[in-house]
Design an enzyme around this catalytic site. Structure first.
Site, PDB file in Angstrom:
ATOM      1  N   ARG A   1      39.460-131.962  -0.405  1.00 45.95           N
ATOM      2  CA  ARG A   1      40.863-131.646  -0.113  1.00 45.95           C
ATOM      3  C   ARG A   1      41.256-132.206   1.251  1.00 45.95           C
ATOM      4  O   ARG A   1      42.392-132.670   1.430  1.00 45.95           O
ATOM      5  CB  ARG A   1      41.074-130.130  -0.188  1.00 45.95           C
ATOM      6  CG  ARG A   1      42.534-129.734  -0.228  1.00 45.95           C
ATOM      7  CD  ARG A   1      42.710-128.272  -0.575  1.00 45.95           C
ATOM      8  NE  ARG A   1      42.107-127.398   0.407  1.00 45.95           N
ATOM      9  CZ  ARG A   1      41.985-126.080   0.278  1.00 45.95           C
ATOM     10  NH1 ARG A   1      42.426-125.479  -0.823  1.00 45.95           N
ATOM     11  NH2 ARG A   1      41.430-125.351   1.207  1.00 45.95           N
TER      12      ARG A   1
ATOM     13  N   LYS B   1      46.819-129.688   3.127  1.00 44.01           N
ATOM     14  CA  LYS B   1      46.713-128.679   4.174  1.00 44.01           C
ATOM     15  C   LYS B   1      47.100-129.307   5.510  1.00 44.01           C
ATOM     16  O   LYS B   1      46.270-129.499   6.407  1.00 44.01           O
ATOM     17  CB  LYS B   1      45.291-128.114   4.188  1.00 44.01           C
ATOM     18  CG  LYS B   1      45.274-126.619   4.405  1.00 44.01           C
ATOM     19  CD  LYS B   1      43.988-126.006   3.945  1.00 44.01           C
ATOM     20  CE  LYS B   1      43.694-124.706   4.635  1.00 44.01           C
ATOM     21  NZ  LYS B   1      44.706-123.660   4.514  1.00 44.01           N
TER      22      LYS B   1
ATOM     23  N   GLU C   1      53.856-120.001  -4.053  1.00 42.29           N
ATOM     24  CA  GLU C   1      52.722-119.314  -3.429  1.00 42.29           C
ATOM     25  C   GLU C   1      53.223-118.565  -2.207  1.00 42.29           C
ATOM     26  O   GLU C   1      54.432-118.443  -2.001  1.00 42.29           O
ATOM     27  CB  GLU C   1      51.625-120.316  -3.082  1.00 42.29           C
ATOM     28  CG  GLU C   1      52.044-121.418  -2.131  1.00 42.29           C
ATOM     29  CD  GLU C   1      50.875-122.338  -1.749  1.00 42.29           C
ATOM     30  OE1 GLU C   1      49.738-121.866  -1.675  1.00 42.29           O
ATOM     31  OE2 GLU C   1      51.136-123.525  -1.504  1.00 42.29           O
TER      32      GLU C   1
HETATM   33  N1  PLP Z   1      47.694-121.675  -0.187  1.00 45.37           N
HETATM   34  C1  PLP Z   1      47.848-121.904   1.120  1.00 45.37           C
HETATM   35  C2  PLP Z   1      49.194-122.287   1.603  1.00 45.37           C
HETATM   36  C3  PLP Z   1      46.761-121.788   2.004  1.00 45.37           C
HETATM   37  O1  PLP Z   1      46.898-122.015   3.298  1.00 45.37           O
HETATM   38  C4  PLP Z   1      45.502-121.411   1.484  1.00 45.37           C
HETATM   39  C5  PLP Z   1      44.342-121.300   2.354  1.00 45.37           C
HETATM   40  O2  PLP Z   1      43.533-122.164   2.485  1.00 45.37           O
HETATM   41  C6  PLP Z   1      45.392-121.173   0.109  1.00 45.37           C
HETATM   42  C7  PLP Z   1      46.495-121.314  -0.690  1.00 45.37           C
HETATM   43  C8  PLP Z   1      44.083-120.801  -0.484  1.00 45.37           C
HETATM   44  O3  PLP Z   1      43.228-121.885  -0.592  1.00 45.37           O
HETATM   45  P1  PLP Z   1      41.671-121.700  -0.596  1.00 45.37           P
HETATM   46  O4  PLP Z   1      41.348-120.777  -1.707  1.00 45.37           O
HETATM   47  O5  PLP Z   1      41.137-123.066  -0.851  1.00 45.37           O
HETATM   48  O6  PLP Z   1      41.292-121.145   0.722  1.00 45.37           O
HETATM   49  C1  COI Z   2      42.545-119.946   4.503  1.00 44.33           C
HETATM   50  O1  COI Z   2      42.546-119.073   3.648  1.00 44.33           O
HETATM   51  O2  COI Z   2      41.495-120.537   4.834  1.00 44.33           O
HETATM   52  C2  COI Z   2      43.758-120.360   5.160  1.00 44.33           C
HETATM   53  O3  COI Z   2      43.774-121.420   5.703  1.00 44.33           O
HETATM   54  C3  COI Z   2      44.899-119.446   5.104  1.00 44.33           C
HETATM   55  C4  COI Z   2      45.492-119.125   6.414  1.00 44.33           C
HETATM   56  C5  COI Z   2      44.520-118.521   7.383  1.00 44.33           C
HETATM   57  C6  COI Z   2      46.247-120.270   6.962  1.00 44.33           C
END
Ligand code: PLP
Ligand code: COI
Length: 341
Positions: free
Chosen positions: A82, A184, A220
């Protein structure tokens, strides 16, 4: 190795500097090998691309102590992939995912004393990130970049641990069609700050963002994807090209299907359907799965049957199975767990 003397059970989701961080620099078209350093400070040009035009991206992942005393991390290859995607979209040099996984492993190992013990309720949050260090004044990508990884012990992302959350439907947009919602980029989070500050001021825990084009579809929150459960126990999650492809959400769909025998659907979810779901949760590395009790749409309340005091039964099972896999008490699918030490 002796663990740090920290009140693990009462940690919030905050930053504390730990012993070592990984730093690699990109210059003259290539990345150097990278090293672990002790200094937490970053010194860059006043004209660095990150300071002028916000050229930065990051990842978030966790390290866990398992029941048998190992330190492990969860699907780091997917975070590496990612981050590669984020770099390409932001015209930043890709930090290869194999090197990414090595860098996070080195950082976690060097800070093993800060990785919370098994059963403490805390975890070690790992933050890989990259930013433009080279000077730019015309709007263009910089020539030089820095990739860093640090880690910090954390408790629950939402105050109150796993108490059901109250969200509001947000009037601000998080991501534009064909924009950067699916990567991200730091700029996505800068965009969300006014929305979260005003949500908190109005007594809400988080924002539910709808799609910017039609404002009819669930996207989201600022830091997590949605997961819904229907009254007949089907797990439904929004599919959209403008949300972050959460690794937790993708993993939970596998857990629901292969471990719990539930039917799963990844599809467009219209806001109008939300009132009919039995359970709702927010999923992400930081959020794990946090239950949602109520969503308020401009004064109109949607209250999930799971209520405001407890997590619903399906979301509880999903959470227990996922955290069991992450902490080593439930066998993980092949390739999900990387043992650090
Ligand atoms: N959506 C957003 C906007 C986020 O910042 C995050 C955090 O990383 C997620 C979803 C969840 O992603 P992940 O499960 O890969 O941490
Ligand atoms: C995460 O879940 O790792 C995120 O980046 C979410 C938030 C802390 C920005």
């Amino acid at each position: 190795m002796e663990k740090k003397n920290i009140d693990w059970a009462n940690l919030g989701f905050g930053y504390m500097p730990t012993d070592k961080r990984f730093v690699a620099n990109y210059k003259d078209g290539k990345w150097d090998e990278g090293v672990l350093v002790s200094d937490a400070a970053v010194v860059i040009s006043e004209c660095a691309g990150v300071l002028q035009y916000s050229q930065s991206c990051f990842e978030g992942m966790k390290a866990y102590t398992t029941e048998d005393g190992h330190i492990v991390t969860f699907r780091p290859d997917l975070n590496g992939e990612r981050m590669e995607d984020s770099c390409r979209r932001l015209e930043m040099p890709v930090f290869p995912k194999e090197k990414f996984v090595e860098a996070i492993a080195k950082t976690i190992e060097a800070n093993a004393a800060w990785v919370p013990p098994y059963g403490s309720g805390a975890t070690f949050y790992v933050r890989p990130y990259m930013f433009a260090t080279g000077p730019v004044i015309g709007v263009k990508p910089a020539d030089e970049y820095q990739f860093r990884v640090f880690g910090t012990p954390v408790g629950p992302y939402f105050k109150g641990g796993v108490k059901p959350l109250t969200l509001r439907v947000c009037d601000f947009d998080r991501a534009a069609p064909h924009g950067t919602g699916h990567i991200k980029a730091g700029l996505n989070y800068a965009m969300s700050l006014h929305a979260i500050v005003t949500a908190h001021a109005e007594g809400f825990d988080e924002n539910m963002y709808l799609d910017a084009a039609t404002r009819t579809k669930v996207e989201e929150t600022g830091g997590a994807n949605f997961l819904f459960v229907t009254k007949d126990n089907k797990v439904v999650t929004p599919k959209s090209s403008t949300i972050l492809p959460s690794i937790t959400r993708r993993s939970l769909l596998t857990v629901a299907k292969d471990y719990l025998g539930l039917e799963v659907e990844e599809r467009t979810v219209y806001f109008d359907e939300v009132k009919d779901f039995a359970e709702c949760g927010l999923c992400g590395t930081a959020a794990v799965i946090s239950p949602v009790g109520k969503i308020v749409d401009h004064g109109k309340e949607i209250c999930f049957p799971s209520g405001m005091t407890e997590m619903g039964p399906v979301i509880t099972k999903l959470r227990d199975t996922l955290t069991g896999i992450q902490m080593g008490s439930i066998k993980a699918p092949d390739g999900w767990i990387k043992v650090i030490k």
